[in-house]
Scaffold this active site. Structure first.
Site, PDB file in Angstrom:
ATOM      1  N   HIS A 154       0.908  -1.044   0.101  1.00 29.02           N
ATOM      2  CA  HIS A 154      -0.029   0.066   0.007  1.00 29.02           C
ATOM      3  C   HIS A 154       0.914   1.179   0.039  1.00 29.02           C
ATOM      4  CE1 HIS A 154       0.933   0.684   4.155  1.00 29.02           C
ATOM      5  NE2 HIS A 154       0.849  -0.554   4.385  1.00 29.02           N
ATOM      6  N   CYS A 170       3.013  -5.121   6.489  1.00 27.73           N
ATOM      7  CA  CYS A 170       2.811  -4.636   5.227  1.00 27.73           C
ATOM      8  C   CYS A 170       4.020  -4.112   4.536  1.00 27.73           C
ATOM      9  CB  CYS A 170       1.824  -3.616   5.212  1.00 27.73           C
ATOM     10  SG  CYS A 170       0.043  -4.387   5.698  1.00 27.73           S
TER      11      CYS A 170
END
Length: 194
Positions: A154, A170
């Site tokens: 992301h 992440c």
């Protein structure tokens, strides 16, 4: 105005260009970019940009391939045609938060919303329970969800995180770079975290 390039400028300029179009850039830096010292004297973490080959990780390129490289703090992407792009990224804070292995992109979202996981709330009970799309959202402007729950590639509004172990699992990219990667990645793109 200084003629010396900034760390952020070098990273942003370097990662925005497909590597096949600029092999001399990779060669000029070798396996590592210079590391800046902050005023405190502490070393700033920075990607080493180790060049990868998709053939070392996947049997076929399929609809595309991504290698999230914890050691070099970079996300490597190959299109179905074999075009190669590399982006500096944030990586998980610890090995315990790093899930390694094979998965795939299962969903994509422009303007993602965010909810902390149970383990994030255990670590920091003051976290908001929900953040909608916008400048306060930890997922930035675009998110690609992996087959593992709560693991994503992301963007981030907090550019200080790029090139550092700063995530809960992440891989975060500069918003401008995740926006350029996002349309190239198809659902089903294979992903390996190393």
């Amino acid at each position: 105005m200084s003629s010396n390039p900034t760390r952020r400028g070098v990273l942003a300029g370097f990662a925005a260009v497909p590597i096949l179009a600029a092999p001399s850039v990779v060669h000029a830096f070798g396996d590592a970019l210079p590391v800046e010292r902050e005023q405190t004297g502490a070393m700033r973490n920075i990607s080493s940009f180790t060049r990868r080959k998709w053939e070392d990780h996947f049997e076929q390129i399929g609809v595309g391939a991504i290698v999230c490289d914890v050691a070099s703090r970079a996300v490597h992407f190959w299109s179905p045609q074999g075009n190669y792009h590399i982006f500096p990224s944030s990586v998980p804070k610890t090995d315990e938060l790093t899930k390694r292995g094979y998965t795939e992109v299962v969903r994509k979202k422009v303007g993602p919303d965010w909810r902390p996981t149970a383990s994030m709330l255990e670590t920091d009970p003051d976290l908001p329970r929900y953040v909608g799309p916008g400048p306060d959202n930890p997922l930035g402007t675009h998110a690609m969800y992996l087959g593992w729950p709560a693991y994503l590639i992301h963007g981030t509004h907090d550019t200080r995180k790029i090139g550092r172990p700063s995530s809960s699992g992440c891989f975060g990219l500069y918003n401008e770079q995740v926006a350029s990667l996002f349309p190239m990645v198809e659902i089903g793109t294979q992903v390996r975290v190393i």
